[in-house]
Motif scaffolding. Sequence first.
Motif, PDB file in Angstrom:
ATOM      1  N   LYS A   1      50.757   1.380 -46.101  1.00  0.00           N
ATOM      2  CA  LYS A   1      51.620   2.563 -45.585  1.00  0.00           C
ATOM      3  C   LYS A   1      50.541   3.830 -45.288  1.00  0.00           C
ATOM      4  O   LYS A   1      50.125   4.702 -45.603  1.00  0.00           O
ATOM      5  CB  LYS A   1      52.563   3.144 -46.731  1.00  0.00           C
ATOM      6  N   ILE A   2      50.577   3.925 -43.939  1.00  0.00           N
ATOM      7  CA  ILE A   2      49.706   4.913 -43.139  1.00  0.00           C
ATOM      8  C   ILE A   2      50.562   6.170 -43.037  1.00  0.00           C
ATOM      9  O   ILE A   2      51.563   6.504 -42.582  1.00  0.00           O
ATOM     10  CB  ILE A   2      49.145   4.483 -41.818  1.00  0.00           C
ATOM     11  N   THR A   3      50.416   7.329 -44.016  1.00  0.00           N
ATOM     12  CA  THR A   3      51.044   8.450 -43.982  1.00  0.00           C
ATOM     13  C   THR A   3      50.265   9.744 -43.811  1.00  0.00           C
ATOM     14  O   THR A   3      50.683  10.903 -43.664  1.00  0.00           O
ATOM     15  CB  THR A   3      51.648   8.761 -45.576  1.00  0.00           C
ATOM     16  N   GLY A   4      48.978   9.440 -43.475  1.00  0.00           N
ATOM     17  CA  GLY A   4      48.105  10.678 -43.011  1.00  0.00           C
ATOM     18  C   GLY A   4      47.517  10.398 -41.555  1.00  0.00           C
ATOM     19  O   GLY A   4      46.954   8.886 -41.256  1.00  0.00           O
TER      20      GLY A   4
ATOM     21  N   LEU B   1      41.273  11.869 -51.998  1.00  0.00           N
ATOM     22  CA  LEU B   1      41.829  11.213 -50.776  1.00  0.00           C
ATOM     23  C   LEU B   1      40.799  10.688 -50.016  1.00  0.00           C
ATOM     24  O   LEU B   1      39.810  11.136 -49.936  1.00  0.00           O
ATOM     25  CB  LEU B   1      42.694  12.228 -50.188  1.00  0.00           C
ATOM     26  N   TYR B   2      41.336   9.569 -49.071  1.00  0.00           N
ATOM     27  CA  TYR B   2      40.169   9.033 -48.082  1.00  0.00           C
ATOM     28  C   TYR B   2      41.162   8.900 -46.882  1.00  0.00           C
ATOM     29  O   TYR B   2      42.195   8.374 -46.698  1.00  0.00           O
ATOM     30  CB  TYR B   2      39.926   7.667 -48.620  1.00  0.00           C
TER      31      TYR B   2
ATOM     32  N   LEU C   1      39.220   0.661 -42.789  1.00  0.00           N
ATOM     33  CA  LEU C   1      40.731   0.536 -43.296  1.00  0.00           C
ATOM     34  C   LEU C   1      40.766  -0.830 -43.977  1.00  0.00           C
ATOM     35  O   LEU C   1      41.630  -0.958 -44.906  1.00  0.00           O
ATOM     36  CB  LEU C   1      41.597   0.363 -42.167  1.00  0.00           C
ATOM     37  N   LYS C   2      40.162  -1.962 -43.744  1.00  0.00           N
ATOM     38  CA  LYS C   2      40.176  -3.262 -44.083  1.00  0.00           C
ATOM     39  C   LYS C   2      39.593  -3.193 -45.669  1.00  0.00           C
ATOM     40  O   LYS C   2      39.953  -3.765 -46.516  1.00  0.00           O
ATOM     41  CB  LYS C   2      39.217  -4.226 -43.293  1.00  0.00           C
TER      42      LYS C   2
ATOM     43  N   GLU D   1      49.224   3.794 -50.013  1.00  0.00           N
ATOM     44  CA  GLU D   1      49.279   4.772 -48.932  1.00  0.00           C
ATOM     45  C   GLU D   1      47.888   5.362 -48.481  1.00  0.00           C
ATOM     46  O   GLU D   1      46.720   4.965 -49.332  1.00  0.00           O
ATOM     47  CB  GLU D   1      49.733   6.261 -49.205  1.00  0.00           C
ATOM     48  N   ILE D   2      47.557   5.714 -47.175  1.00  0.00           N
ATOM     49  CA  ILE D   2      46.217   5.629 -46.576  1.00  0.00           C
ATOM     50  C   ILE D   2      46.303   6.831 -45.478  1.00  0.00           C
ATOM     51  O   ILE D   2      47.445   6.693 -44.684  1.00  0.00           O
ATOM     52  CB  ILE D   2      45.366   4.534 -46.236  1.00  0.00           C
ATOM     53  N   SER D   3      45.239   7.238 -44.889  1.00  0.00           N
ATOM     54  CA  SER D   3      45.326   8.011 -43.747  1.00  0.00           C
ATOM     55  C   SER D   3      44.189   7.729 -43.022  1.00  0.00           C
ATOM     56  O   SER D   3      43.077   6.901 -43.581  1.00  0.00           O
ATOM     57  CB  SER D   3      44.825   9.652 -44.082  1.00  0.00           C
ATOM     58  N   VAL D   4      44.219   7.558 -41.659  1.00  0.00           N
ATOM     59  CA  VAL D   4      43.445   7.304 -40.720  1.00  0.00           C
ATOM     60  C   VAL D   4      42.803   8.364 -39.843  1.00  0.00           C
ATOM     61  O   VAL D   4      43.580   9.180 -39.512  1.00  0.00           O
ATOM     62  CB  VAL D   4      43.917   6.140 -39.910  1.00  0.00           C
TER      63      VAL D   4
END
Length: 417
Positions: free
Chosen positions: A179-182, A113-114, A122-123, A133-136
């Motif tokens: 899609k930012i899910t985290g 996971l990242y 993010l880019k 999906e991604i977390s920020v």
Amino acid sequence: MEHLFFLTEEEVLHVKNYYGTPIFIYDEKTMLQRAQEVLAFPHAFGFTARFAMKALPTRKILQKFHAWGLHIDASSGYEAERAIKAGIPPSHIQITAQQIPYNLKELVEQGVLYNACSLQQLKVYGEMFPGTEISVRINPGLGSGSSNRTNVGGPSASFGIWHEYLHRVYEVANEYRLKITGMHTHIGSGSDPEVWVRCAHLALETAGKMPDVRRISLGGGYKVARMSNEKTANLQEIGNRILPAFFEFEKRHGRQLHLEIEPGTYLVANAGSLLCSIIDVVDTGPTGYRFIKIDSGMTENIRPSMYGALHPLIVVPHEKDSPRNKYSYIVSGHCCESGDIFTPQQGDPESLGPRELLEAKIGDVLVVEGAGAYCSSQSCKNYNSFPECGELLRIAPFEFEWIRKPQTLEQMVQNEV
């Protein structure tokens, strides 16, 4: 009164005579107890605890925490690779890093996971994995730390995306159909639970503006009392304080947030001891100082020199003799460096803070307690060409096993051309 945390004086002398010094010892029982406390953290809708492996990344330690049910927080791609080599499933590893890993694509494809910690990260992720999906990581605008050097939140910290730039996060996300899910946040390593709770509420406010977030990490930074005048954070108290906010969040936004935390210090700090031999005792006259010189220093523990951090220090006599008095000492490391001391003024690495210790004699052992976190992993390794010292795991009284053998000079120079 400072005392040994988990070793006996007999064990200290046994280790010195059988394994040598300097040497780190980690206590399995203490780590298991801390792991159980972390895993019991109050939560509403699911929970994952991650060990911040930067605190102590030795293979056997990672394997122990994995076996006890913790996942891994990695602060670089190299840490993620190291955890995989230790047998940790990639899906149990999350990278939250200042530097984009050179092999990010390969790691993510394996299941790691990242957390994107900047708009640029993010880019880059979006270019590699559009439509996923991604977390920020968000900087909530507030931080806490025992010094400025341990504060990773607020306007003076570069960690994460500033909370007022959320619209820019979604501009990038929309460009790459992410899609930012985290959402991840971390405020630092302070001792004020009120600040931690306040930051947790700020994080939930931000998560409320992120419609697809289902997983929120509140980081680590739980204070551990190394010194007798300090207080360890009560995880149950902290967790119960923020629990109602998660239920309120569900009512307001119709989402159940899965909680994550990622302690490092809390899990291993007081499970580690550094054993050093006293190699000399000198003084600078009646108006000066008494000094204990040891066969260790910033090569094993740079925290006093970097942060002005204090550790309990205990002199263990190497032989039975007549009762000894106590004296005020500066403990000096073996590096040719004036800043290599274990006795700074608290929070001030520039000033000396003499400590009252049992009369020291050459051949005695100095035990540095609270040395399990950010000592071996954050040392000034190989300065003055001192080899990296070894690490033992204490399974039971007088039962030890190597988990990292001492480095040799040949290993130190093997990559030189």
